[in-house]
Design a protein around this motif. Structure first.
Motif, PDB file in Angstrom:
ATOM      1  N   UNK A 199      10.839 -26.124  29.836  1.00  0.00           N
ATOM      2  CA  UNK A 199       9.428 -25.867  29.588  1.00  0.00           C
ATOM      3  C   UNK A 199       8.597 -26.405  30.761  1.00  0.00           C
ATOM      4  N   UNK A 200       7.842 -25.508  31.399  1.00  0.00           N
ATOM      5  CA  UNK A 200       6.976 -25.910  32.509  1.00  0.00           C
ATOM      6  C   UNK A 200       5.496 -25.852  32.121  1.00  0.00           C
ATOM      7  N   UNK A 201       5.239 -25.294  30.928  1.00  0.00           N
ATOM      8  CA  UNK A 201       3.867 -25.256  30.442  1.00  0.00           C
ATOM      9  C   UNK A 201       3.875 -24.893  28.973  1.00  0.00           C
ATOM     10  N   UNK A 202       2.919 -25.413  28.221  1.00  0.00           N
ATOM     11  CA  UNK A 202       2.727 -25.018  26.828  1.00  0.00           C
ATOM     12  C   UNK A 202       1.270 -25.277  26.473  1.00  0.00           C
ATOM     13  N   UNK A 203       0.765 -24.505  25.525  1.00  0.00           N
ATOM     14  CA  UNK A 203      -0.641 -24.663  25.160  1.00  0.00           C
ATOM     15  C   UNK A 203      -0.805 -25.746  24.096  1.00  0.00           C
ATOM     16  N   UNK A 204      -2.038 -25.994  23.751  1.00  0.00           N
ATOM     17  CA  UNK A 204      -2.324 -27.073  22.825  1.00  0.00           C
ATOM     18  C   UNK A 204      -1.774 -26.782  21.424  1.00  0.00           C
ATOM     19  N   UNK A 205      -1.766 -25.508  21.017  1.00  0.00           N
ATOM     20  CA  UNK A 205      -1.222 -25.151  19.703  1.00  0.00           C
ATOM     21  C   UNK A 205       0.270 -25.460  19.629  1.00  0.00           C
ATOM     22  N   UNK A 206       0.994 -25.242  20.722  1.00  0.00           N
ATOM     23  CA  UNK A 206       2.425 -25.551  20.767  1.00  0.00           C
ATOM     24  C   UNK A 206       2.647 -27.057  20.654  1.00  0.00           C
ATOM     25  N   UNK A 207       1.823 -27.835  21.406  1.00  0.00           N
ATOM     26  CA  UNK A 207       1.976 -29.288  21.386  1.00  0.00           C
ATOM     27  C   UNK A 207       1.664 -29.846  19.999  1.00  0.00           C
ATOM     28  N   UNK A 208       0.634 -29.306  19.359  1.00  0.00           N
ATOM     29  CA  UNK A 208       0.197 -29.851  18.076  1.00  0.00           C
ATOM     30  C   UNK A 208       1.163 -29.510  16.948  1.00  0.00           C
ATOM     31  N   UNK A 209       1.598 -28.248  16.870  1.00  0.00           N
ATOM     32  CA  UNK A 209       2.394 -27.795  15.735  1.00  0.00           C
ATOM     33  C   UNK A 209       3.883 -28.073  15.895  1.00  0.00           C
ATOM     34  N   UNK A 210       4.399 -27.951  17.115  1.00  0.00           N
ATOM     35  CA  UNK A 210       5.843 -28.043  17.308  1.00  0.00           C
ATOM     36  C   UNK A 210       6.290 -29.343  17.958  1.00  0.00           C
ATOM     37  N   UNK A 211       5.393 -30.005  18.687  1.00  0.00           N
ATOM     38  CA  UNK A 211       5.761 -31.252  19.352  1.00  0.00           C
ATOM     39  C   UNK A 211       5.108 -32.463  18.708  1.00  0.00           C
ATOM     40  N   UNK A 212       4.398 -32.251  17.595  1.00  0.00           N
ATOM     41  CA  UNK A 212       3.732 -33.337  16.870  1.00  0.00           C
ATOM     42  C   UNK A 212       2.816 -34.145  17.769  1.00  0.00           C
ATOM     43  N   UNK A 213       2.148 -33.465  18.715  1.00  0.00           N
ATOM     44  CA  UNK A 213       1.199 -34.132  19.594  1.00  0.00           C
ATOM     45  C   UNK A 213       1.820 -34.810  20.795  1.00  0.00           C
ATOM     46  N   UNK A 214       3.156 -34.824  20.885  1.00  0.00           N
ATOM     47  CA  UNK A 214       3.832 -35.439  22.029  1.00  0.00           C
ATOM     48  C   UNK A 214       3.947 -34.430  23.167  1.00  0.00           C
ATOM     49  N   UNK A 215       4.280 -34.952  24.364  1.00  0.00           N
ATOM     50  CA  UNK A 215       4.480 -34.085  25.524  1.00  0.00           C
ATOM     51  C   UNK A 215       5.964 -33.958  25.820  1.00  0.00           C
ATOM     52  N   UNK A 216       6.376 -32.757  26.185  1.00  0.00           N
ATOM     53  CA  UNK A 216       7.768 -32.489  26.537  1.00  0.00           C
ATOM     54  C   UNK A 216       7.826 -31.685  27.820  1.00  0.00           C
ATOM     55  N   UNK A 217       6.954 -32.021  28.756  1.00  0.00           N
ATOM     56  CA  UNK A 217       6.886 -31.279  30.011  1.00  0.00           C
ATOM     57  C   UNK A 217       8.185 -31.434  30.797  1.00  0.00           C
ATOM     58  N   UNK A 218       8.683 -30.307  31.285  1.00  0.00           N
ATOM     59  CA  UNK A 218       9.918 -30.229  32.075  1.00  0.00           C
ATOM     60  C   UNK A 218      11.150 -30.690  31.295  1.00  0.00           C
ATOM     61  N   UNK A 219      11.090 -30.622  29.977  1.00  0.00           N
ATOM     62  CA  UNK A 219      12.254 -30.919  29.159  1.00  0.00           C
ATOM     63  C   UNK A 219      12.889 -29.609  28.668  1.00  0.00           C
ATOM     64  N   UNK A 220      14.191 -29.632  28.325  1.00  0.00           N
ATOM     65  CA  UNK A 220      14.824 -28.417  27.790  1.00  0.00           C
ATOM     66  C   UNK A 220      14.143 -27.976  26.506  1.00  0.00           C
TER      67      UNK A 220
END
Length: 660
Positions: A93-114
């Motif tokens: 993942x090289x980019x994601x929007x705020x909806x992705x971070x909020x709903x799927x990442x529980x507000x955490x960041x996973x930049x450049x992670x699988x």
């Protein structure tokens, strides 16, 4: 490195640290006193790169995800999209929007992670398909889609369709399944009972059925003295199927002084309740045609069978035989010619029954022949006897019969009702009308819409059925000759193993009739004789057998030409061994394996071989496995036996004592 941006970033940081170290080393050589300043500085830089890597990645993420660029208007991007979306480079993942971070990442960041860390089980190939991929995350249900782009990049976006999928699941779980429940042989069952005893039996049955269906949210209704209907939801139908219709065991264990059993027809998966009702009726006909005491389930994908562990009880009447005889006579008289054929690798029962039908046609003065492959039959001795008597022209090859057949030709199929097992499929399709006479339990793939279907699974053999039909055909010319009577008696003796198994009162009545017609038992016995080569092959098959869970299993490579008759003979001989409840002989045949099975009645070999695509009777069955090695066939057979034994143990466990 283009498809692995996180590794690229890490390498760039490592290179920057290495460059700092080199420059510090050069400066230390020129001015050694500077080490006091350079060493702490390098340590701080290294610690900052290592410990602050997450902060660096988060800062880069914030920069990449910005909605404005310096000196430009509002950027058109996915940031404002309400759907969770991410940009992937390969699987990173090289980019994601705020909806992705909020709903799927529980507000955490996973930049450049699988992406697999955020979405376990994600399959980008499946996401690229039209239907996408269903995923569940944090109690919500999504459908993921991806659109591949240039340079190994892809856009991933997810639609939250939790409510829609939950509604679809509830719809599928609440679909109605229709059941028709029939008490097997009700009239014969209660014929000798007093009214009070009959009421007691039916009260126990009603109580058992009501308690069984009370655990569902469906309903049960009695529509006649021996028939019930029930409608339950699919969620409960799955539980009933998973329990393998333990209702059959519960009813069988009532033991109210009678052998009470049920036949159940189920229709499920239809587009409407009416279609399910029609499927249930077809299933019930199939269950009754297979001997009763079982459940048949029909879905759009086909039939499934459960139960069938008890021996069939004779339930025929002479009235039905007389009606069928009259119908057969009318069909023969209306036809220009008649062709009679049995199943592939015809035996004495098939050929004997064909001879009996041929006698009916000759008595009615209608041209008729028997289609049989002389090089692929287990009744060659019988054909030789007819040739010696001057009737060899009555037997022709199926290919020649197909050339002579027309739309006005009647084809009579004996000793089988399965389309794929007849002697000639081409002949069956070419003739205008089809009549079937068979005693095997009804199976999937039966001949569709025959004009006459004489099917009695309670008969010992097809020859027994033909004997009864012969007695109701008018005219002196329809009485069988002594040779024909011997052919019919040989068929009965084959399928009953000389009147030892699956016999009823009607069996001995048919044998007595044939004896009056001139059948000589000594001559009949000679038809079962085998050559020394066949006896040697049979002995080798018996010798190589091993015991497995109370069954004798013998496997062998391909036999010499003309030795196929030794296979069922070996299966019969294995039953004479103590501790053997059933016998299975598997022989290589080309690129497949043929299996012949026999039992003494305590083991239902039909149910076992149906798992391998075969069928037959409770005490006599067979199967043909195509494109299967001998080792694989043996393993499949042992697995089927083990599964049957497991079902037997479960059935015994399900049977409870009768309620007081």
């Amino acid at each position: 490195m283009r498809d692995r941006p996180r590794l690229t970033l890490e390498l760039a940081c490592a290179a920057l640290l290495a460059l700092c170290c080199v420059l510090a080393a050069v400066l230390a050589v020129l001015k050694p006193a500077s080490l006091l300043v350079l060493a702490p500085a390098l340590a701080l830089i290294a610690a900052g790169l290592i410990l602050g890597g997450r902060h660096i990645r988060r800062s880069v993420c914030r920069a990449v995800g910005c909605t404005r660029f310096e000196g430009s208007e509002l950027q058109l991007s996915l940031e404002t999209l309400r759907l969770p979306a991410a940009l992937l480079s390969g699987k990173t993942m090289v980019w994601y929007n705020d909806a992705f971070r909020t709903r799927l990442l529980a507000g955490e960041d996973a930049f450049l992670q699988p992406v697999s860390r955020a979405l376990p089980g994600l399959d980008l190939r499946q996401c690229a398909e039209e239907k996408g991929q269903s995923l569940e995350r944090a109690g919500r249900r999504y459908t993921a889609f991806s659109a591949p782009g240039a340079g190994g990049c892809a856009i991933l976006y997810l639609t939250d369709d939790t409510e829609l999928k939950n509604a679809a699941a509830e719809y599928a779980a609440s679909r109605p399944a229709y059941l028709i429940i029939e008490v097997d042989g009700y009239q014969e069952l209660v014929a000798d009972l007093r009214d009070s005893e009959r009421s007691h039996v039916m009260e126990a049955l009603n109580r058992t059925l009501e308690q069984y269906f009370a655990r569902t949210n469906g309903f049960l209704r009695r529509v006649s003295v021996s028939r019930y209907i029930a409608v339950v939801e699919e969620r409960h139908m799955k539980e009933i199927v998973a329990a393998r219709f333990d209702l059959l065991d519960k009813v069988r264990s009532l033991n109210e002084g009678v052998q009470l059993t049920l036949s159940i027809g189920v229709g499920r998966g239809g587009s409407c309740l009416k279609e399910c009702q029609q499927m249930a009726q077809q299933s019930l006909d199939m269950a009754l045609g297979r001997g009763g005491d079982q459940a048949a389930v029909k879905t759009p994908d086909g039939f499934e069978f459960y139960g069938g562990v008890t021996r069939s009880v004779e339930k025929r009447s002479r009235v039905k035989s007389r009606i069928l005889a009259n119908a057969l006579v009318d069909l023969v008289r209306q036809a220009d010619s008649v062709v009679i054929m049995g199943h592939r690798m015809s035996d004495l029962d098939a050929l004997g029954a064909a001879v009996g039908v041929l006698r009916i046609c000759k008595g009615l003065d209608v041209p008729a022949v028997i289609a049989v492959r002389r090089k692929a039959t287990l009744a060659a001795n019988l054909i030789e006897e007819f040739e010696k008597a001057g009737f060899g022209e009555d037997f022709i090859e199926p290919e020649k019969a197909a050339e002579l057949a027309t739309k006005s030709t009647l084809v009579v199929v004996v000793d089988t009702h399965i389309t794929n097992l007849v002697e000639s499929r081409e002949l069956l399709e070419k003739c205008g009308q089809v009549a079937v006479i068979d005693h095997h339990r009804k199976a999937v793939g039966h001949i569709e819409t025959p004009v006459l279907f004489c099917h009695e699974p309670y008969a010992s053999s097809t020859c027994e059925l033909v004997c009864e039909l012969l007695q109701y055909v008018p005219g002196e010319e329809t009485s069988p000759t002594p040779l024909e009577a011997q052919a019919l008696l040989a068929g009965i003796m084959l399928d009953t193993r000389s009147f030892a198994l699956h016999t009823g009162v009607r069996t001995f009545e048919a044998a007595a009739y044939l004896r009056r017609m001139g059948a000589v038992t000594e001559e009949v016995r000679l038809l079962f004789n085998s050559s020394l080569e066949e006896y040697t092959v049979k002995s080798n098959l018996v010798e190589s057998a091993r015991l497995y869970m109370g069954c004798a299993v013998s496997v062998s490579g391909e036999l010499p030409s003309g030795m196929a008759v030794a296979v069922p003979q070996a299966a019969n001989d294995l039953l004479t061994i103590n501790g053997v409840g059933a016998s299975f002989v598997a022989v290589q045949k080309g690129d497949g394996v043929n299996i012949s099975a026999r039992s003494m009645g305590k083991v239902n070999v039909q149910v076992i071989l149906e798992q391998l695509g075969g069928g037959g009777h409770m005490t006599m069955a067979g199967a043909q496995l195509k494109n299967t090695s001998l080792e694989r066939a043996e393993q499949m057979l042992c697995d089927a036996i083990a599964d049957y034994r497991r079902q037997q143990r479960q059935s015994a466990k399900n049977q409870q004592p009768a309620q007081p």
